[in-house]
Write a protein that holds these residues in place. Structure first.
Motif, mmCIF file in Angstrom:
data_model
loop_
_atom_site.group_PDB
_atom_site.id
_atom_site.type_symbol
_atom_site.label_atom_id
_atom_site.label_comp_id
_atom_site.label_asym_id
_atom_site.label_seq_id
_atom_site.Cartn_x
_atom_site.Cartn_y
_atom_site.Cartn_z
ATOM 1 N N LEU A 55 4.477 -151.706 3.445
ATOM 2 C CA LEU A 55 3.743 -152.810 4.058
ATOM 3 C C LEU A 55 3.390 -152.472 5.505
ATOM 4 C CD1 LEU A 55 2.530 -155.647 3.960
ATOM 5 C CD2 LEU A 55 4.820 -156.548 4.480
ATOM 6 N N GLY A 56 4.303 -151.845 6.228
ATOM 7 C CA GLY A 56 4.038 -151.452 7.606
ATOM 8 C C GLY A 56 2.855 -150.504 7.715
ATOM 9 N N ILE A 57 2.789 -149.525 6.832
ATOM 10 C CA ILE A 57 1.662 -148.586 6.830
ATOM 11 C C ILE A 57 0.359 -149.339 6.584
ATOM 12 C CG2 ILE A 57 0.594 -146.679 5.554
ATOM 13 C CD1 ILE A 57 3.496 -145.601 5.153
ATOM 14 N N PHE A 58 0.364 -150.233 5.611
ATOM 15 C CA PHE A 58 -0.867 -150.963 5.284
ATOM 16 C C PHE A 58 -1.269 -151.954 6.381
ATOM 17 C CE2 PHE A 58 -0.392 -148.997 1.246
ATOM 18 C CZ PHE A 58 -1.686 -148.915 0.748
ATOM 19 N N LEU A 59 -0.310 -152.528 7.098
ATOM 20 C CA LEU A 59 -0.658 -153.396 8.223
ATOM 21 C C LEU A 59 -1.321 -152.587 9.336
ATOM 22 C CD1 LEU A 59 2.406 -155.813 8.474
ATOM 23 C CD2 LEU A 59 0.129 -156.295 7.546
ATOM 24 N N ILE A 60 -0.814 -151.395 9.582
ATOM 25 C CA ILE A 60 -1.427 -150.524 10.591
ATOM 26 C C ILE A 60 -2.851 -150.158 10.173
ATOM 27 C CG2 ILE A 60 -1.315 -148.240 11.672
ATOM 28 C CD1 ILE A 60 1.814 -148.568 11.514
ATOM 29 N N LYS A 70 -7.962 -159.678 4.920
ATOM 30 C CA LYS A 70 -7.336 -160.991 5.082
ATOM 31 C C LYS A 70 -6.240 -161.259 4.056
ATOM 32 C CE LYS A 70 -11.237 -163.337 5.208
ATOM 33 N NZ LYS A 70 -12.204 -164.458 5.385
ATOM 34 N N SER A 71 -6.446 -160.891 2.821
ATOM 35 C CA SER A 71 -5.429 -161.198 1.806
ATOM 36 C C SER A 71 -4.126 -160.447 2.085
ATOM 37 C CB SER A 71 -5.945 -160.910 0.396
ATOM 38 O OG SER A 71 -6.251 -159.551 0.238
ATOM 39 N N LEU A 72 -4.204 -159.221 2.542
ATOM 40 C CA LEU A 72 -3.000 -158.471 2.902
ATOM 41 C C LEU A 72 -2.288 -159.138 4.082
ATOM 42 C CD1 LEU A 72 -1.142 -155.919 2.773
ATOM 43 C CD2 LEU A 72 -2.676 -154.943 4.489
ATOM 44 N N ALA A 76 1.392 -160.845 4.180
ATOM 45 C CA ALA A 76 2.441 -160.500 5.144
ATOM 46 C C ALA A 76 2.951 -161.748 5.852
ATOM 47 C CB ALA A 76 1.925 -159.469 6.146
ATOM 48 N N ALA A 77 2.048 -162.646 6.236
ATOM 49 C CA ALA A 77 2.446 -163.870 6.946
ATOM 50 C C ALA A 77 3.258 -164.797 6.039
ATOM 51 C CB ALA A 77 1.211 -164.591 7.483
ATOM 52 N N TRP A 78 2.716 -165.141 4.879
ATOM 53 C CA TRP A 78 3.394 -166.105 3.994
ATOM 54 C C TRP A 78 4.678 -165.540 3.404
ATOM 55 C CZ3 TRP A 78 2.935 -171.072 4.110
ATOM 56 C CH2 TRP A 78 1.746 -171.639 4.561
#
Length: 130
Positions: A55-60, A70-72, A76-78
């Motif tokens: 998830l960290g890689i994809f957020l970067i 936006k969906s990613l 991450a937020a929810w």
């Protein structure tokens, strides 16, 4: 600085933080690990480390064009909000003789911060882009 610029920064910062879940458990186990012993001694914890690392890689990567991801970002937020809520409730229980109250000052507020910052910045950036 506008919301989109702040969102890009937040995605990189939180992405890096998610990459560092394992070292955080070594440095501050009472705030980041839910078991006794080394982080690698627990299969469940290592699974969580793997999921958050990816998830960290994809957020970067999402920081390049947040509105196209936006969906990613909402995931991450929810998911951070739900995860923090469950961990907060579990912090008051004792598992295997361990007291988990340190999580109320470690990973629980960190995940609440992720949820509020990413959700708020995405909402603001999306609203101003419309």
């Amino acid at each position: 600085m506008n919301a989109l610029s702040l969102l890009k920064i937040a995605l990189v910062v939180f992405g890096i933080a998610f990459l560092l879940i394992y070292p955080l458990a070594i440095v501050w186990p009472s705030g980041w690990a839910w078991h006794e012993g080394a982080p690698s001694s627990n299969d469940y914890y290592m699974m969580i480390v793997g999921v958050y690392f990816v998830l960290g890689i994809f957020l970067i990567l999402a920081a390049r064009d947040p509105l196209a991801n936006k969906s990613l970002i909402w995931f991450a937020a929810w998911s951070s909000l739900v995860h923090a809520g469950i961990m907060a409730q579990q912090s008051f229980g004792m598992t295997g003789g361990m007291n988990h109250m340190g999580h109320l000052m470690g990973d629980v507020p960190a995940l609440l911060g992720v949820a509020v910052v990413l959700g708020g910045l995405l909402w603001s950036a999306d609203k101003s882009a419309a």
